[in-house]
Scaffold this motif. Structure first.
Motif, PDB file in Angstrom:
ATOM      1  N   SER A 390      62.292  -6.098  39.694  1.00 11.72           N
ATOM      2  CA  SER A 390      61.779  -6.652  40.946  1.00 11.72           C
ATOM      3  C   SER A 390      60.278  -6.865  40.821  1.00 11.72           C
ATOM      4  CB  SER A 390      62.071  -5.713  42.120  1.00 11.72           C
ATOM      5  OG  SER A 390      63.457  -5.611  42.348  1.00 11.72           O
ATOM      6  N   SER A 392      57.085  -7.825  43.154  1.00 13.57           N
ATOM      7  CA  SER A 392      56.731  -7.864  44.581  1.00 13.57           C
ATOM      8  C   SER A 392      55.285  -8.277  44.768  1.00 13.57           C
ATOM      9  CB  SER A 392      56.965  -6.494  45.226  1.00 13.57           C
ATOM     10  OG  SER A 392      58.327  -6.136  45.132  1.00 13.57           O
ATOM     11  N   GLU A 394      51.954  -8.691  47.342  1.00 17.32           N
ATOM     12  CA  GLU A 394      51.325  -8.130  48.532  1.00 17.32           C
ATOM     13  C   GLU A 394      49.972  -8.780  48.727  1.00 17.32           C
ATOM     14  OE1 GLU A 394      51.073  -3.920  48.260  1.00 17.32           O
ATOM     15  OE2 GLU A 394      53.237  -3.599  48.054  1.00 17.32           O
ATOM     16  N   SER A 423      58.837 -11.796  49.957  1.00 20.39           N
ATOM     17  CA  SER A 423      57.712 -11.641  49.026  1.00 20.39           C
ATOM     18  C   SER A 423      58.115 -11.013  47.695  1.00 20.39           C
ATOM     19  CB  SER A 423      56.611 -10.792  49.682  1.00 20.39           C
ATOM     20  OG  SER A 423      57.106  -9.494  49.975  1.00 20.39           O
ATOM     21  N   THR A 424      59.423 -10.885  47.430  1.00 26.37           N
ATOM     22  CA  THR A 424      59.891 -10.226  46.207  1.00 26.37           C
ATOM     23  C   THR A 424      60.813 -11.137  45.423  1.00 26.37           C
ATOM     24  OG1 THR A 424      59.721  -8.026  47.201  1.00 26.37           O
ATOM     25  CG2 THR A 424      61.128  -8.247  45.260  1.00 26.37           C
TER      26      THR A 424
END
Length: 553
Positions: A390, A392, A394, A423-424
Motif C-alpha cells: 500500500s 499512501s 498525505e 489517497s492510497t
C-alpha cells in the motif's frame, strides 16, 4: 431333437410405412403371420455396432419406434409356445435433413488472403451421434475427415459446404449444408498518422479484431516500440525522434498486414542530473534534439500534474528566463529541494517552428515534505513479487495520484498497475524491477521512495524506504519468503562485514552520517540485493537567550 416348436411353413412378415424418420418423429412397424389367428409377437432390434436385443414394448402386432436400427419380428401362440419363422430385417434410419450448417470462426466480415480461419460443420439435434464429415470446396472437390473443424488458409473465394455421415447405420447421412460464401480480399496495408506526439495506426480497408504494432528505425535497424502510454491499442505517445511505421496483426498464429508508410518525428529528449537530490543541490537539464543543426532555441518548463486525466498527464509552466528560449541546450536550476518534473522543447525559424514537448523527467528527493508525503506499507525497500503493498499520500490536498518511474525510462500511474482508493494506491503484486514512486496532487509532489521487486526464492534485506535522521535508531533485517534462516546471518555495509550472528536483525541504536551507504545480508548460502540507507542531518535550532532589563552581568 427340436429345441422349440416351429409352425410348419408359417413365417412372419414385417412392414414399415417408411424406412426413414426425422429426428424426434416415430414410424409404425407391423408384424403379421398369415393362415391362422391367435398370434402374439416378439420384436428384435440391433445395429451394426451392437448385438440384438428384445424389445419389450408389448405383444401386439404393431409398434411405434423413434430409434434407428435393424428390426425383425416373429409370431408365437399356444402353450407350449409355437413360433413362426422370423421376418426379414427392415432397416430404419434417422435423418437430419436440412439441419446441418457451416459456421466460421473468427466471425470477421472481411477476411484477407493468407489469414487462417476455422470452418465448423454443425448438425442440429445430432448430439450423441458419432459423425464423419465431408467438405466441398469452391472447386467442387470433396474430402472426408473425422473432425468437425477444418482450418484453412484463406486463398480461394467461393462456396464452402459440408454434410455429415454417421458411423452408426442407425442414422442416415445429412444433406449438404447451405453453402457459406467466402470472399477473400487482397492483403491490407496499415496507415500511420500523427497528431502532436501521438501516433495512430489503422488498417485499410477497415475491419475488426486488429492489434497494432509500432516500430522505430535506428541505425538501419527496426526496433519494436511497446504501447506503454496509449489511449487505445491503436495509439501510442512517442518520446524519441526518428522514423516510425506500424502494422496490424490478428488471429492465431498472428497474421500481419503490410507495413505503413513511414512518418518522421523530430522530438527532443530531456535528461536531468542528478536524479536524486541532496537538499539545496543544483540540477542540470539537458535538451537533446536528434539530427542536430544550427538555429535552435530551447524552452524549459516545469511539469504540473493534471489530475483530470485518468491516464495521467501534465500541464507545462515556463521556467524563469526561458520565455524567449535559450541558445544553450542546458539549463541549471539552483537550490532545488523537492521532487519536481521538467520538460523541454526546441524551436527555430520565422515563423517559429516548435518541436514536440519532451517526455517529463524528474528529480527526486527522499526527504519528507510538510505539504506532501508518501508512506509505504510494509515499510521496506525490497519486496517479494507476490507481496501486496500500500502506497499512501498525505498532505494539503483532497485528490492524489501515485506515480511510478520504472527505470530506466518508463513513467506510469497507479491506474495502470494498481487500484487507487482515495489517497492510497493498493498494489496486489510488485513488479520484478527497480522503480521510484511518489505522490502528486494538483500543486505538489511528495518525497520519492525507491522500491525493488524480487522473486520468492531470493533472500531480502529489510531496510526502511525513508532516510533515517541522525541520532535515531534503525533496524535492518534479513528474510526468506517461505522458511526461517537456520544459519548465521552476515550484514555488510559497502561490502564490508559489520555483523555475524545467529540473529536475523541488526540494530543501529544511534545513526550517524558514517552509517550511510549500501547494505546487504547473507545467510543459508544466499545473498540479498543491496539497498542504499540514507541518513539526514538532524536540524539544529538556535538557542535564544532572553535577558531581563534588571538583570546584571
Amino acid at each position: 431333437m427340436c429345441l422349440s416348436n416351429i409352425a410348419d411353413r408359417a413365417r412372419a412378415t414385417l412392414t414399415a410405412a417408411t424406412t426413414t424418420v426425422s429426428v424426434g418423429d416415430r414410424v409404425t412397424l407391423i408384424c403379421s403371420v398369415e393362415k391362422s389367428a391367435g398370434w402374439k409377437y416378439e420384436w428384435f432390434r440391433r445395429t451394426s455396432h451392437t448385438s440384438e436385443d428384445t424389445i419389450n414394448d408389448g405383444l401386439n402386432g404393431n409398434i411405434r419406434v423413434s430409434q434407428g436400427g435393424i428390426y425383425r419380428c416373429r409370431g408365437f401362440r399356444g402353450e407350449p409356445a409355437v413360433y413362426s419363422d422370423p421376418s426379414d430385417e427392415v432397416t430404419i434410419q434417422i435423418t437430419f435433413s436440412n439441419k446441418v450448417s457451416v459456421t466460421q470462426k473468427p466471425s470477421w466480415s472481411q477476411i484477407f488472403r493468407g489469414e487462417r480461419i476455422t470452418l465448423t460443420c454443425e448438425v442440429q439435434g445430432g448430439e450423441g451421434v458419432q459423425w464423419e464429415y465431408e467438405w466441398r470446396t469452391p472447386q467442387s472437390q470433396t474430402f472426408r475427415t473425422k473432425q468437425k473443424d477444418w482450418t484453412i488458409t484463406a486463398s480461394i473465394s467461393g462456396d464452402y459446404s459440408c454434410k455429415s455421415r454417421p458411423t452408426d447405420d442407425s442414422y442416415s447421412a445429412t444433406n449438404w449444408s447451405e453453402a457459406l460464401r467466402l470472399s477473400f480480399l487482397d492483403p491490407p496495408k496499415a496507415q500511420i498518422s500523427r497528431s502532436g506526439g501521438t501516433l495512430t495506426c489503422s488498417v485499410n480497408p477497415s475491419s475488426s479484431g486488429w492489434s497494432y504494432y509500432f516500430y522505430r528505425e535506428k541505425n538501419q535497424e527496426v526496433l519494436t516500440v511497446q504501447n506503454t502510454d496509449f489511449h487505445s491499442n491503436r495509439e501510442i505517445r512517442v518520446s524519441q525522434g526518428g522514423v516510425y511505421k506500424c502494422r496490424g496483426g490478428r488471429g492465431e498464429p498472428v497474421y500481419h498486414t503490410e507495413f505503413s508508410d513511414p512518418v518522421t518525428i523530430v522530438e527532443p529528449v530531456l535528461r536531468v542530473s542528478p536524479w536524486w537530490l541532496s537538499p539545496g543541490a543544483s540540477v542540470t537539464l539537458s535538451c537533446e534534439v536528434e539530427h542536430v543543426s544550427a538555429g535552435w532555441s530551447f524552452y524549459w518548463y516545469k511539469a504540473v500534474p493534471d489530475l483530470s486525466h485518468k491516464s495521467g498527464s501534465y500541464s507545462y509552466e515556463l521556467l524563469p528566463a526561458s520565455s524567449n528560449g535559450t541558445a544553450d541546450n542546458s539549463y541549471i536550476i539552483h537550490g532545488q529541494t523537492h521532487t519536481a518534473g521538467y520538460v523541454c522543447r526546441a524551436g527555430r525559424g520565422e515563423p517559429h517552428f516548435y518541436t514536440l514537448y519532451s517526455q517529463p523527467h524528474f528529480v527526486w528527493s527522499g526527504d519528507l515534505h510538510p505539504s506532501a508525503s508518501l508512506s509505504v506499507s510494509p515499510d521496506r525497500v525490497q519486496h517479494f513479487t507476490s507481496d501486496s503493498v500500500s502506497l499512501s499520500c498525505e498532505g494539503n490536498s483532497a485528490e492524489w495520484r501515485v506515480s511510478r518511474f520504472l527505470l530506466p525510462d518508463f513513467l506510469s500511474f497507479c491506474s495502470d498497475w494498481g487500484t487507487m482508493n482515495r489517497s492510497t494506491c493498493h498494489v496486489q503484486k510488485i513488479q520484478s524491477s527497480n522503480a521510484v514512486y511518489w505522490c502528486e496532487s494538483g500543486s505538489a509532489f511528495s518525497n520519492a521512495v525507491n522500491i525493488t521487486g524480487h522473486y520468492d526464492d531470493e533472500l531480502l534485506l529489510l531496510s526502511p524506504v525513508h532516510p533515517v535522521t541522525e541520532g535515531h535508531s534503525v533496524t535492518l533485517g534479513c528474510k526468506l519468503r517461505t522458511e526461517n534462516l537456520l544459519s548465521k546471518v552476515f550484514f555488510y555495509q559497502n561490502d564490508t562485514i559489520i555483523q555475524s550472528e545467529s540473529r536475523v536483525e541488526m540494530i543501529i541504536p544511534a545513526v550517524s552520517k558514517s552509517h550511510e551507504g549500501f547494505y546487504k545480508c547473507q545467510s543459508s548460502g544466499k545473498e540479498s540485493p543491496q539497498s542504499w540507507l540514507a541518513v539526514t542531518c538532524q536540524e539544529i535550532f538556535p538557542v535564544v537567550l532572553s535577558m531581563n532589563n534588571n538583570s546584571s552581568i
